[in-house]
Design a protein around this motif. Structure first.
Motif, short mmCIF file in Angstrom:
data_model
loop_
_atom_site.label_atom_id
_atom_site.label_comp_id
_atom_site.label_asym_id
_atom_site.label_seq_id
_atom_site.Cartn_x
_atom_site.Cartn_y
_atom_site.Cartn_z
N LYS A 75 13.70 67.07 61.55
CA LYS A 75 14.78 66.13 61.29
C LYS A 75 15.48 66.45 59.98
O LYS A 75 14.89 67.05 59.07
N THR A 76 16.73 66.03 59.92
CA THR A 76 17.53 66.12 58.71
C THR A 76 17.99 64.72 58.37
O THR A 76 18.44 63.98 59.25
N ILE A 77 17.89 64.37 57.11
CA ILE A 77 18.28 63.03 56.64
C ILE A 77 19.41 63.20 55.64
O ILE A 77 19.28 63.96 54.67
N ARG A 78 20.54 62.51 55.89
CA ARG A 78 21.70 62.60 55.00
C ARG A 78 22.17 61.21 54.58
O ARG A 78 22.41 60.36 55.42
N PRO A 79 22.32 61.00 53.27
CA PRO A 79 22.88 59.73 52.81
C PRO A 79 24.41 59.79 52.83
O PRO A 79 25.00 60.85 52.62
N TYR A 80 25.04 58.67 53.11
CA TYR A 80 26.50 58.54 53.10
C TYR A 80 26.86 57.24 52.41
O TYR A 80 26.18 56.23 52.57
N THR A 81 27.92 57.27 51.64
CA THR A 81 28.46 56.06 51.04
C THR A 81 29.85 55.83 51.62
O THR A 81 30.69 56.72 51.57
N ILE A 82 30.06 54.64 52.16
CA ILE A 82 31.36 54.25 52.70
C ILE A 82 31.95 53.23 51.73
O ILE A 82 31.34 52.19 51.48
N ARG A 83 33.11 53.55 51.16
CA ARG A 83 33.78 52.62 50.25
C ARG A 83 34.91 51.92 51.00
O ARG A 83 35.73 52.58 51.64
N VAL A 84 34.96 50.61 50.88
CA VAL A 84 35.96 49.81 51.58
C VAL A 84 37.19 49.66 50.68
O VAL A 84 37.07 49.25 49.52
N GLY A 85 38.36 49.98 51.23
CA GLY A 85 39.61 49.82 50.49
C GLY A 85 40.01 48.36 50.44
O GLY A 85 39.67 47.56 51.32
N ASP A 86 40.74 48.01 49.38
CA ASP A 86 41.18 46.63 49.22
C ASP A 86 42.50 46.42 49.97
O ASP A 86 43.31 47.32 50.08
N GLU A 87 42.67 45.22 50.47
CA GLU A 87 43.88 44.84 51.18
C GLU A 87 44.38 43.56 50.55
O GLU A 87 43.58 42.69 50.18
N ASN A 88 45.67 43.41 50.43
CA ASN A 88 46.24 42.20 49.84
C ASN A 88 46.23 41.11 50.91
O ASN A 88 47.24 40.83 51.54
N ASP A 89 45.06 40.49 51.11
CA ASP A 89 44.89 39.51 52.18
C ASP A 89 44.62 38.09 51.67
O ASP A 89 44.37 37.19 52.45
N ASN A 90 44.70 37.88 50.35
CA ASN A 90 44.46 36.56 49.78
C ASN A 90 45.71 36.05 49.09
O ASN A 90 46.31 36.75 48.28
N THR A 91 46.10 34.82 49.39
CA THR A 91 47.26 34.20 48.79
C THR A 91 46.92 33.73 47.38
O THR A 91 45.86 33.14 47.16
N PRO A 92 47.83 33.96 46.41
CA PRO A 92 47.58 33.44 45.06
C PRO A 92 47.50 31.92 45.09
O PRO A 92 48.16 31.26 45.89
N SER A 93 46.70 31.36 44.20
CA SER A 93 46.60 29.90 44.14
C SER A 93 46.56 29.45 42.70
O SER A 93 46.29 30.22 41.79
N SER A 94 46.86 28.17 42.52
CA SER A 94 46.85 27.57 41.19
C SER A 94 46.22 26.20 41.30
O SER A 94 46.35 25.52 42.31
N SER A 95 45.53 25.78 40.25
CA SER A 95 44.87 24.49 40.30
C SER A 95 45.84 23.34 40.09
O SER A 95 45.54 22.19 40.42
N ARG A 96 47.05 23.60 39.55
CA ARG A 96 48.07 22.57 39.33
C ARG A 96 49.40 23.03 39.89
O ARG A 96 49.68 24.21 39.97
N SER A 97 50.23 22.06 40.24
CA SER A 97 51.56 22.42 40.72
C SER A 97 52.55 22.59 39.57
O SER A 97 53.53 23.31 39.70
N VAL A 98 52.29 21.94 38.40
CA VAL A 98 53.18 22.03 37.24
C VAL A 98 52.34 22.24 35.99
O VAL A 98 51.33 21.57 35.79
N TYR A 99 52.78 23.16 35.13
CA TYR A 99 52.15 23.38 33.84
C TYR A 99 53.18 23.12 32.75
O TYR A 99 54.32 23.55 32.84
N ARG A 100 52.79 22.38 31.70
CA ARG A 100 53.66 22.11 30.57
C ARG A 100 53.14 22.89 29.36
O ARG A 100 51.97 22.81 29.03
N VAL A 101 54.07 23.61 28.71
CA VAL A 101 53.70 24.41 27.56
C VAL A 101 54.43 23.90 26.33
O VAL A 101 55.54 23.53 26.32
#
Length: 101
Positions: A75-101
């Motif tokens: 037998k032959t044993i070979r290790p492999y690493t699979i790296r998952v690419g990122d996808e822009n699948d999450n919507t930005p969010s904010s804890s408040r609708s209005v910020y005062r500065v």
């Protein structure tokens, strides 16, 4: 990110022996989200068995074992690493609708 059933890699095996000694079986170990499927001849495909998401798991460390069918199998044993690419699948969010500065 990758959907279930998506092609990841093609793996080829060979054994110069004849008969049972030249027949090779392959097994993939490491994670249930990826699986090995026969492709053609001595080639196998690594495909996704579940949807992959980089935010959940960024990489997969797998081990491929190729073993001949002879009476004293080699037998032959070979290790492999699979790296998952990122996808822009999450919507930005904010804890408040209005910020005062």
């Amino acid at each position: 990110a990758a959907a279930k059933g998506r092609f990841v890699a093609l793996v080829s095996t060979s054994d110069r022996d004849s008969g049972r000694n030249g027949r090779v079986s392959c097994t993939l170990y490491g994670h249930q989200d990826l699986e090995l499927r026969p492709a053609y001849g001595n080639c196998h495909m690594i495909v996704t068995a579940a949807a992959l998401d980089r935010e959940r798991e960024a990489e997969y460390n797998l081990t491929l074992v190729a073993e001949d069918q002879g009476p004293n199998p080699h037998k032959t044993i070979r290790p492999y690493t699979i790296r998952v690419g990122d996808e822009n699948d999450n919507t930005p969010s904010s804890s408040r609708s209005v910020y005062r500065v």
